[in-house]
Design a protein around this motif. Structure first.
Motif, mmCIF file in Angstrom:
data_model
loop_
_atom_site.group_PDB
_atom_site.id
_atom_site.type_symbol
_atom_site.label_atom_id
_atom_site.label_comp_id
_atom_site.label_asym_id
_atom_site.label_seq_id
_atom_site.Cartn_x
_atom_site.Cartn_y
_atom_site.Cartn_z
ATOM 1 N N GLU A 16 0.820 -1.215 0.000
ATOM 2 C CA GLU A 16 0.000 0.000 0.000
ATOM 3 C C GLU A 16 0.849 1.259 0.000
ATOM 4 O OE1 GLU A 16 -2.845 -0.217 3.160
ATOM 5 O OE2 GLU A 16 -3.917 -1.887 2.213
ATOM 6 N N THR A 19 2.482 1.585 -3.569
ATOM 7 C CA THR A 19 1.555 1.969 -4.633
ATOM 8 C C THR A 19 1.000 3.366 -4.421
ATOM 9 O OG1 THR A 19 -0.188 0.777 -3.475
ATOM 10 C CG2 THR A 19 0.853 -0.338 -5.338
ATOM 11 N N SER A 20 0.767 3.773 -3.167
ATOM 12 C CA SER A 20 0.193 5.112 -3.038
ATOM 13 C C SER A 20 1.263 6.173 -3.262
ATOM 14 C CB SER A 20 -0.537 5.308 -1.703
ATOM 15 O OG SER A 20 0.320 5.068 -0.633
ATOM 16 N N PHE A 77 -14.003 3.868 -7.019
ATOM 17 C CA PHE A 77 -13.102 3.558 -5.905
ATOM 18 C C PHE A 77 -13.423 2.239 -5.200
ATOM 19 C CE2 PHE A 77 -11.932 3.560 -1.445
ATOM 20 C CZ PHE A 77 -10.572 3.780 -1.518
ATOM 21 N N PRO A 78 -14.704 2.007 -4.830
ATOM 22 C CA PRO A 78 -14.986 0.754 -4.107
ATOM 23 C C PRO A 78 -14.666 -0.488 -4.939
ATOM 24 C CG PRO A 78 -16.979 2.111 -4.300
ATOM 25 C CD PRO A 78 -15.903 2.809 -5.039
ATOM 26 N N PRO A 82 -7.646 1.476 -3.592
ATOM 27 C CA PRO A 82 -6.773 2.642 -3.737
ATOM 28 C C PRO A 82 -5.618 2.449 -4.716
ATOM 29 C CG PRO A 82 -6.591 1.659 -1.548
ATOM 30 C CD PRO A 82 -7.755 1.009 -2.212
ATOM 31 N N ALA A 83 -4.964 1.295 -4.718
ATOM 32 C CA ALA A 83 -3.783 1.121 -5.563
ATOM 33 C C ALA A 83 -4.123 1.261 -7.044
ATOM 34 C CB ALA A 83 -3.137 -0.235 -5.301
ATOM 35 N N ALA A 84 -5.182 0.564 -7.468
ATOM 36 C CA ALA A 84 -5.520 0.540 -8.893
ATOM 37 C C ALA A 84 -6.105 1.864 -9.381
ATOM 38 C CB ALA A 84 -6.495 -0.602 -9.185
ATOM 39 N N MET A 85 -6.543 2.733 -8.456
ATOM 40 C CA MET A 85 -7.084 4.034 -8.861
ATOM 41 C C MET A 85 -6.076 4.815 -9.704
ATOM 42 S SD MET A 85 -10.207 4.822 -7.873
ATOM 43 C CE MET A 85 -10.405 6.572 -7.553
ATOM 44 N N TYR A 86 -4.805 4.829 -9.244
ATOM 45 C CA TYR A 86 -3.781 5.607 -9.954
ATOM 46 C C TYR A 86 -3.467 4.998 -11.308
ATOM 47 C CZ TYR A 86 -3.191 7.684 -5.360
ATOM 48 O OH TYR A 86 -3.420 8.304 -4.171
#
Lengths: 230, 251
Positions: A16, A19-20, A77-78, A82-86
């Protein structure tokens, strides 16, 4: 339940963090690079572009899409985590390519969406999709594009443009149903979709661009209240 | 070539879009976006491989996930490529690569360009679609697409905090919501495509039936590879159906 969301293994914590941090750094870089080209043209190519032109054109576009730009990340988002959002919002074509790839990857190794295994499978699936997509864009559009433009009959590209979404979404819905494996939310989502598309949006046309978001939120909320309790 | 380029570039009223749209500087920045995504992909793959073992995923599983994502995106990618090629004349190669191939999607970007051109009193691709109009439309598309990225950058950390808090308070929520959200998204996408055209609705039906049949077959035969190819096959069959039905009805 195959996962525990409370105890987080150290390795996952590291994932996490990486990736963030790198997701954000690469996305800022992508954002700046995507703005740099047009900015260069405007400033240095002497095309007679004024600030008034830019403001007029952007305001017209923003009136249509700015709200959408905020609603869409919230909607996905759900599903993405979070990681795949970017990844998703830089690679683009989310509903017609990246989500299908993520769902397929989860289905292949039997990892449910929302679990830690599911998140990792989704990220790997999107990485696979990114590699294929970058390569095919570079080869077929970047290098061969102009030649293909003259070689491919117009009727083919027209059918692709008109029916690309219909040919993808039906199959992906089936995949999603098979991957989530929960009858109740499935039926709720279909009922919600019918109500949103045929009742809510026609009654309140201002909600046209929020159809998907409404479907997501309503399905999640109703599924939660209608869940079997033991 | 370079002299015509310079002459054309100096004239915002020229309709020779290619002279500006295919300029080397745009290529450089477009390839930069490719490079950034490539680097991001490598970092993410490495991070997922390192984390895999801690949640009981072997390297074999992760490689399968990677391959599934790659194979399942062949169909959608080629469909995007076809549409992108059709738009080369309007936007030039670098802009098509960045705005339509990556970051955005065909629907939003073409709509943005149409709206931006109209705001300047020009028709996209029409006789008054000059280099100047193209450049302003490209800026508007890029700013608009940038808003998505900016929103993602701002909202993701906030939503992550919210999600973590929610899963601490009530773990069952996080077991239910992502799946329900996924179903909600695709059910709505499917149903909202239905009333647009009868042939579109039939195309959806074809792709649905083919996918269902392939998944059942994959389960019966215990054939994992079929799950990977299912999406590509379903899309191809549906598009071929749409092609013949479309040409039959418009001929």
């Amino acid at each position: 339940m195959t996962t525990s969301t409370i105890t987080r293994p150290a390795g996952l914590h590291e994932f996490e963090r990486t990736t963030s941090r790198w997701g954000r750094i690469t996305m800022v870089a992508g954002l700046l690079l995507s703005l740099a080209g047009p900015l260069y043209i405007a400033l240095f190519m002497d095309l007679g572009i004024t600030l008034a032109h830019v403001i007029t054109a952007y305001l017209a576009v923003a009136t249509t899409f700015l709200v959408f730009a905020i609603v869409e990340p919230i909607t996905y988002f759900p599903i993405l985590g979070p990681a795949a959002m970017y990844q998703a919002f830089m690679i683009g074509n989310i509903a017609n390519k990246l989500l299908p790839a993520a769902i397929c990857a989860q289905g292949r190794i039997d990892a449910k969406p929302g679990t830690k295994q599911g998140d990792l499978a989704a990220v790997m699936g999107i990485c696979g999709a990114a590699i294929v997509h970058l390569t095919s864009l570079l080869v077929f559009v970047g290098i061969l594009g102009t030649w293909l433009l003259s070689a491919i009959p117009e009727s083919v590209t027209e059918v692709a443009r008109l029916y690309i979404l219909p040919s993808i979404v039906g199959a992906v819905l089936v995949q999603a149903i098979a991957s989530v494996k929960q009858l109740r939310p499935t039926l709720i989502s279909l009922a919600v979709a019918v109500v949103v598309v045929f009742v809510v949006v026609p009654a309140v046309p201002a909600l046209t661009y929020f159809g998907t978001a409404l479907g997501v939120v309503a399905t999640a909320v109703i599924s939660w209240f209608a869940r079997p309790r033991g | 070539m370079s002299s015509t380029f310079a002459a054309a570039a100096a004239n915002g009223a020229s309709t020779d879009i290619g002279a500006v749209a295919n300029s080397p500087i745009l290529w450089v920045f477009a390839l930069g976006v490719f490079a950034v995504i490539f680097v991001q992909t490598l970092i993410y793959m490495k991070a997922a491989r390192t984390a895999g073992s801690t949640v009981g995923l072997e390297r074999k599983d992760l490689n399968r996930a990677l391959r599934s994502g790659a194979i399942s995106s062949i169909g959608p990618s080629l469909a995007v490529v076809l549409v992108a090629i059709a738009l080369l004349a309007l936007f030039g190669t670098p802009a098509v690569l960045v705005r339509i191939g990556l970051i955005g999607s065909v629907q939003t970007e073409v709509a943005s360009a149409t709206i931006a051109s109209a705001a300047l009193g020009a028709d996209l691709g029409g006789p008054d679609y000059t280099q100047q109009v193209f450049a302003v439309a490209l800026i508007a598309m890029s700013l608009s697409g940038g808003a998505w990225m900016l929103a993602t950058l701002i909202l993701t950390p906030l939503m992550k905090r919210g999600g973590n808090k929610l899963s601490e308070v009530n773990p069952a929520v996080m077991a239910l919501i992502p799946g329900a959200a996924l179903l909600g998204a695709f059910s709505t996408l499917v149903v909202s495509e239905l009333p647009k055209s009868a042939l579109g609705a039939l195309t959806i039906l074809v792709s649905t039936i083919v996918m269902a049949a392939l998944l059942l077959l994959a389960k019966k035969l215990n054939a994992g590879w079929l799950k990977e190819w299912a999406l590509g096959i379903a899309i191809s069959v549906a598009l071929v159906f749409a092609y013949f039905a479309h040409t039959a009805t418009t001929a």
